[in-house]
Design a protein around this motif. Structure first.
Motif, mmCIF file in Angstrom:
data_model
loop_
_atom_site.group_PDB
_atom_site.id
_atom_site.type_symbol
_atom_site.label_atom_id
_atom_site.label_comp_id
_atom_site.label_asym_id
_atom_site.label_seq_id
_atom_site.Cartn_x
_atom_site.Cartn_y
_atom_site.Cartn_z
ATOM 1 N N TYR A 75 0.392 -4.793 -4.759
ATOM 2 C CA TYR A 75 0.101 -3.277 -4.493
ATOM 3 C C TYR A 75 -1.118 -2.799 -4.749
ATOM 4 C CZ TYR A 75 1.901 1.630 -4.678
ATOM 5 O OH TYR A 75 1.862 2.952 -4.185
ATOM 6 N N LYS A 110 0.861 -1.174 0.133
ATOM 7 C CA LYS A 110 -0.087 -0.108 -0.059
ATOM 8 C C LYS A 110 0.832 1.213 0.066
ATOM 9 C CE LYS A 110 -4.166 1.766 2.119
ATOM 10 N NZ LYS A 110 -3.926 3.281 1.865
ATOM 11 N N ASN A 163 -2.738 -0.009 -4.366
ATOM 12 C CA ASN A 163 -3.016 1.269 -5.193
ATOM 13 C C ASN A 163 -2.608 1.008 -6.715
ATOM 14 O OD1 ASN A 163 -1.682 1.946 -2.683
ATOM 15 N ND2 ASN A 163 -1.955 3.891 -3.280
ATOM 16 N N GLN A 169 -11.358 5.505 -6.254
ATOM 17 C CA GLN A 169 -10.349 4.206 -6.327
ATOM 18 C C GLN A 169 -10.999 3.059 -5.046
ATOM 19 O OE1 GLN A 169 -6.518 5.925 -5.865
ATOM 20 N NE2 GLN A 169 -5.919 5.336 -7.689
ATOM 21 N N LYS A 170 -11.533 3.661 -4.148
ATOM 22 C CA LYS A 170 -11.996 2.964 -3.107
ATOM 23 C C LYS A 170 -13.362 2.455 -3.633
ATOM 24 C CE LYS A 170 -10.081 5.915 0.746
ATOM 25 N NZ LYS A 170 -10.453 6.796 1.932
ATOM 26 N N LYS A 188 0.464 5.681 -1.116
ATOM 27 C CA LYS A 188 -0.419 6.947 -0.647
ATOM 28 C C LYS A 188 -1.866 6.694 -0.510
ATOM 29 C CE LYS A 188 -0.553 8.782 -5.179
ATOM 30 N NZ LYS A 188 -0.095 9.987 -6.003
ATOM 31 N N SER A 189 -2.673 7.492 0.191
ATOM 32 C CA SER A 189 -4.037 7.338 0.366
ATOM 33 C C SER A 189 -4.905 7.185 -1.053
ATOM 34 C CB SER A 189 -4.668 8.576 1.374
ATOM 35 O OG SER A 189 -4.042 8.384 2.592
ATOM 36 N N LEU A 190 -5.602 6.278 -0.894
ATOM 37 C CA LEU A 190 -6.418 6.090 -2.053
ATOM 38 C C LEU A 190 -7.553 7.389 -2.344
ATOM 39 C CD1 LEU A 190 -7.507 2.256 -1.703
ATOM 40 C CD2 LEU A 190 -5.647 3.212 -3.403
ATOM 41 N N LYS A 191 -7.858 7.603 -3.667
ATOM 42 C CA LYS A 191 -8.743 8.625 -3.994
ATOM 43 C C LYS A 191 -10.398 7.815 -3.689
ATOM 44 C CE LYS A 191 -6.261 10.407 -7.781
ATOM 45 N NZ LYS A 191 -6.263 10.672 -9.142
#
Length: 236
Positions: A94, A18, A96, A26-27, A20-23
């Motif tokens: 990964y 994982k 992301n 994307q979630k 950076k934070s997902l948009k």
């Protein structure tokens, strides 16, 4: 996926799972699309006996290709669009990158893809012998430090099960911009029973006819590194 299943073999995994934070979009892709596209037999909870993956049911009898470590999914979706008569499985731990791929699948509208969001070794556990017609390893993690070379994909731990699932005559493509990765690939892949199909320099200097340049390749080119395109064939 339960990584602590009692029957699961102990396997070190060194790469990122994982970033950076997902948009939010994307979630949404992960919540709405991943379960449908994932071959459930890879999961240890649903298949602790490691029954072989039903590729006939998954792809309707089409030949099956495999991409190990698909990054952001550009190449995977390109191949799916260009080859609707082929079923393609992508393996990528990964998350992301998995989310990026799911967005590309939605936009392209392709339906001949399956996604394993995890270690390719777990997928090898359930792929039937001699079931894969073509495999891709494109710009894998180079692990540049010598003490980390054992972590590379081009080691017996990965290549032996890959060779087992490849059909006789199946093609294995490797793209990398790291000279020492080229060296290790040319040393180790033939030991697994795959022949390097190169007769002239253009055979490894020029990309394949159906190639699409990925963001990893574009980064390598910007930084002055030279891509290599290696093609191998599984012995009959």
């Amino acid at each position: 996926m339960n990584t602590n299943h009692p029957q699961r073999p102990r396997r070190n995994f060194y790469g990122r799972v994982k970033g950076k934070s997902l948009k939010q979009s994307q979630k949404t892709y992960l919540d709405e699309d991943l379960a449908t596209l994932s071959p459930g037999a890879v999961d240890w909870d649903s298949n602790p006996e490691r029954r072989p993956l039903d590729l006939e049911g998954l792809f309707g009898g089409r030949p099956v290709w495999l991409e190990v470590g698909f990054g952001g999914g550009e190449h995977l979706v390109h191949q799916a669009e260009s080859n609707p008569d082929i079923g393609i499985i992508g393996a990528e731990p990964y998350i992301n990158g998995v989310a990026m791929l799911l967005g590309k699948i939605r936009r392209a509208g392709v339906s001949n893809l399956a996604v394993h969001p995890g270690d390719a070794r777990d997928l090898f556990d359930v792929l039937p012998d001699q079931s894969i017609s073509r495999a891709f390893l494109l710009y894998p993690d180079p692990w540049p430090k010598k003490r980390h070379h054992r972590r590379r994909f081009v080691t017996p731990e990965h290549l032996e099960p890959l060779a087992r699932v490849l059909k006789p005559g199946a093609i294995f493509r490797v793209a990398t911009d790291i000279p020492d990765y080229v060296r290790q690939t040319l040393e180790e892949v033939p030991k697994a029973g795959l022949e390097w199909l190169a007769e002239r320099p253009s055979d490894w200097r020029a990309p394949w006819d159906d190639w699409i340049s990925t963001r990893y390749e574009q980064k390598a080119l910007r930084e002055g590194r030279v891509p290599h395109y290696l093609t191998f064939r599984r012995a009959g």
